[in-house]
Design a protein around this motif. Structure first.
Motif, mmCIF file in Angstrom:
data_model
loop_
_atom_site.group_PDB
_atom_site.id
_atom_site.type_symbol
_atom_site.label_atom_id
_atom_site.label_comp_id
_atom_site.label_asym_id
_atom_site.label_seq_id
_atom_site.Cartn_x
_atom_site.Cartn_y
_atom_site.Cartn_z
ATOM 1 N N PRO A 2 -25.186 12.475 -5.693
ATOM 2 C CA PRO A 2 -24.215 12.679 -4.544
ATOM 3 C C PRO A 2 -22.756 12.310 -4.974
ATOM 4 N N ALA A 3 -21.951 12.874 -4.131
ATOM 5 C CA ALA A 3 -20.306 12.636 -4.553
ATOM 6 C C ALA A 3 -20.129 11.016 -4.561
ATOM 7 N N SER A 4 -20.460 10.298 -3.434
ATOM 8 C CA SER A 4 -20.187 8.882 -3.551
ATOM 9 C C SER A 4 -20.913 8.077 -4.755
ATOM 10 N N ALA A 5 -21.941 8.565 -5.326
ATOM 11 C CA ALA A 5 -22.391 8.000 -6.654
ATOM 12 C C ALA A 5 -21.602 8.278 -7.603
ATOM 13 N N THR A 6 -21.206 9.529 -7.945
ATOM 14 C CA THR A 6 -20.103 9.959 -8.824
ATOM 15 C C THR A 6 -18.687 9.219 -8.923
ATOM 16 N N SER A 7 -18.650 9.005 -7.558
ATOM 17 C CA SER A 7 -17.110 8.258 -7.302
ATOM 18 C C SER A 7 -17.301 7.078 -7.627
ATOM 19 N N ALA A 8 -18.430 6.294 -7.593
ATOM 20 C CA ALA A 8 -18.903 4.787 -7.736
ATOM 21 C C ALA A 8 -18.671 4.563 -9.467
ATOM 22 N N LEU A 13 -16.347 3.258 -14.689
ATOM 23 C CA LEU A 13 -16.045 3.564 -15.817
ATOM 24 C C LEU A 13 -14.486 3.397 -16.358
ATOM 25 N N ASP A 14 -13.565 3.896 -15.185
ATOM 26 C CA ASP A 14 -12.226 3.729 -15.241
ATOM 27 C C ASP A 14 -12.017 2.300 -15.394
ATOM 28 N N LEU A 15 -12.562 1.349 -14.676
ATOM 29 C CA LEU A 15 -12.098 0.098 -14.754
ATOM 30 C C LEU A 15 -12.519 -0.480 -16.252
ATOM 31 N N ILE A 16 -13.647 -0.123 -16.636
ATOM 32 C CA ILE A 16 -14.200 -0.720 -18.041
ATOM 33 C C ILE A 16 -13.110 -0.092 -19.110
ATOM 34 N N GLU A 17 -12.561 1.197 -19.056
ATOM 35 C CA GLU A 17 -11.665 1.695 -19.901
ATOM 36 C C GLU A 17 -10.404 1.041 -19.941
ATOM 37 N N THR A 18 -9.992 0.597 -18.807
ATOM 38 C CA THR A 18 -8.712 -0.104 -18.447
ATOM 39 C C THR A 18 -8.536 -1.323 -19.161
ATOM 40 N N ALA A 32 -5.673 -2.877 -10.522
ATOM 41 C CA ALA A 32 -5.689 -1.948 -9.648
ATOM 42 C C ALA A 32 -4.677 -0.895 -9.505
ATOM 43 N N ASP A 33 -3.368 -1.469 -9.775
ATOM 44 C CA ASP A 33 -2.071 -0.634 -9.972
ATOM 45 C C ASP A 33 -1.990 0.437 -10.855
ATOM 46 N N ARG A 34 -2.715 0.152 -12.397
ATOM 47 C CA ARG A 34 -3.090 1.171 -13.129
ATOM 48 C C ARG A 34 -3.769 2.442 -12.619
ATOM 49 N N LEU A 35 -4.894 1.844 -11.675
ATOM 50 C CA LEU A 35 -5.961 3.041 -11.436
ATOM 51 C C LEU A 35 -5.859 3.425 -10.133
ATOM 52 N N GLY A 36 -4.488 3.101 -9.292
ATOM 53 C CA GLY A 36 -4.288 3.352 -7.770
ATOM 54 C C GLY A 36 -5.510 3.308 -6.878
ATOM 55 N N LEU A 37 -6.150 2.028 -7.143
ATOM 56 C CA LEU A 37 -7.002 1.603 -6.406
ATOM 57 C C LEU A 37 -6.762 0.597 -5.419
ATOM 58 N N HIS A 38 -7.529 0.286 -4.398
ATOM 59 C CA HIS A 38 -6.863 -0.781 -3.390
ATOM 60 C C HIS A 38 -7.666 -2.216 -4.197
ATOM 61 N N ARG A 39 -6.836 -3.318 -3.975
ATOM 62 C CA ARG A 39 -7.387 -4.371 -4.897
ATOM 63 C C ARG A 39 -8.801 -4.805 -4.414
ATOM 64 N N ALA A 40 -8.970 -4.806 -3.021
ATOM 65 C CA ALA A 40 -10.540 -4.969 -2.593
ATOM 66 C C ALA A 40 -11.744 -4.288 -3.442
ATOM 67 N N THR A 41 -11.229 -2.932 -3.623
ATOM 68 C CA THR A 41 -12.163 -2.136 -4.311
ATOM 69 C C THR A 41 -12.470 -2.548 -5.645
ATOM 70 N N ALA A 42 -11.284 -2.650 -6.203
ATOM 71 C CA ALA A 42 -11.337 -2.916 -7.771
ATOM 72 C C ALA A 42 -12.103 -4.118 -8.030
ATOM 73 N N TYR A 43 -11.734 -5.094 -6.973
ATOM 74 C CA TYR A 43 -12.354 -6.544 -7.129
ATOM 75 C C TYR A 43 -13.825 -6.385 -7.087
ATOM 76 N N ARG A 44 -14.486 -5.432 -6.060
ATOM 77 C CA ARG A 44 -16.107 -5.500 -5.856
ATOM 78 C C ARG A 44 -16.610 -4.944 -7.242
ATOM 79 N N VAL A 45 -16.036 -3.750 -7.939
ATOM 80 C CA VAL A 45 -16.432 -3.218 -8.910
ATOM 81 C C VAL A 45 -16.632 -4.314 -9.991
#
Length: 259
Positions: A2-8, A13-18, A32-45
């Motif tokens: 599913p697209a949602s799983a791919t997105s997750a 992987l983006d967070l690990i690489e960063t 979060a700024d480097r990846l263009g993510l909301h902070r809450a989303t980045a924090y959960r991952v």
């Protein structure tokens, strides 16, 4: 898939690489700024990645975790283990003892780096092992440095193992003693002829410990005078590592309470 799983998966992987590619520890806002993510989303991952060992949190900064270290020499150089290695090497040279670096996991500590002299090759190094608070000096020092309300997961492991909590020799009394002295000592608990002394590394008052340094060696060398010398050298090494962490992060590291 599913697209949602791919997105997750992509986000993880983006967070690990960063984190792994950065030459210095990063704060949540920077990731979060480097990846263009909301902070809450980045924090959960990041919470999940920290739990699985891919990322390590030190105060309000993130470094490569133990899982990455097995795969990347560059990440190892930028990780807590890499930062601590000169301190560990100095401590081994000064004491002629085994020295390890430990960090807290959800309910135990993990040994993330070990150095030792040839004379102690017969002592198990416990690298990558998870250690409970009631059996080892490292987790004892780390848990003693936590606020009392944060200790529950670690105490639960000891209680489930039947270890006494209260009384003169109970774990709660021992934790108070360690918190007062700043050192945790274990003699012969897991190996009859082996002792250890550990000290938590903290970077600001009230912040959780970043890690612990532990000296391990023959129990006969941990008598009163010998122990006093080891504790003083351990104190100096822990202060040196704390200073290095502060230098790299550029500020006193405090836990972000509003993430």
């Amino acid at each position: 898939m599913p697209a949602s799983a791919t997105s997750a998966v992509d986000k993880a992987l983006d967070l690990i690489e960063t984190v792994a590619s950065s030459d210095q520890p990063l704060r949540l806002s920077e990731i979060a700024d480097r990846l263009g993510l909301h902070r809450a989303t980045a924090y959960r991952v990041l919470v999940d990645l920290t739990r699985r060992g891919w990322v390590m949190r030190v105060g309000d900064h993130y470094l490569p975790g133990t899982a990455i270290l097995r795969l990347s020499h560059r990440a190892a150089a930028n990780s807590l283990a890499g930062l601590a290695r000169p301190v560990l090497e100095g401590l081994v040279a000064e004491t002629d003892m085994m020295v390890n670096l430990q960090v807290l996991t959800a309910d135990r500590s993990r040994v993330v780096e070990v150095l030792r002299p040839a004379r102690l090759a017969m002592i198990s190094d416990l690298r990558d092992e998870l250690l409970p608070v009631h059996r080892f000096a490292g987790p004892l020092a780390l848990v003693a440095a936590l606020e009392p309300e944060a200790r529950a997961p670690y105490l639960s492991v000891a209680e489930a193992d039947g270890f006494p909590m209260r009384g003169e020799h109970g774990l709660l009394t021992t934790l108070r003693h360690v918190a007062d002295r700043g050192f945790a000592v274990q003699r012969g608990r897991t190996q009859p002829l082996v002792a250890s002394v550990s000290r938590a590394v903290t970077t600001s008052a009230g912040a959780p410990p970043a890690c612990a340094l532990t000296i391990v060696g023959p129990i006969a060398e941990f008598e009163d005078d010998g122990l006093a010398v080891l504790e003083e050298r351990l104190r100096t090494a822990a202060d040196r590592l704390a200073d290095e962490l502060l230098r790299l992060t550029g500020k006193t590291m405090e836990v972000e309470g509003d993430q």
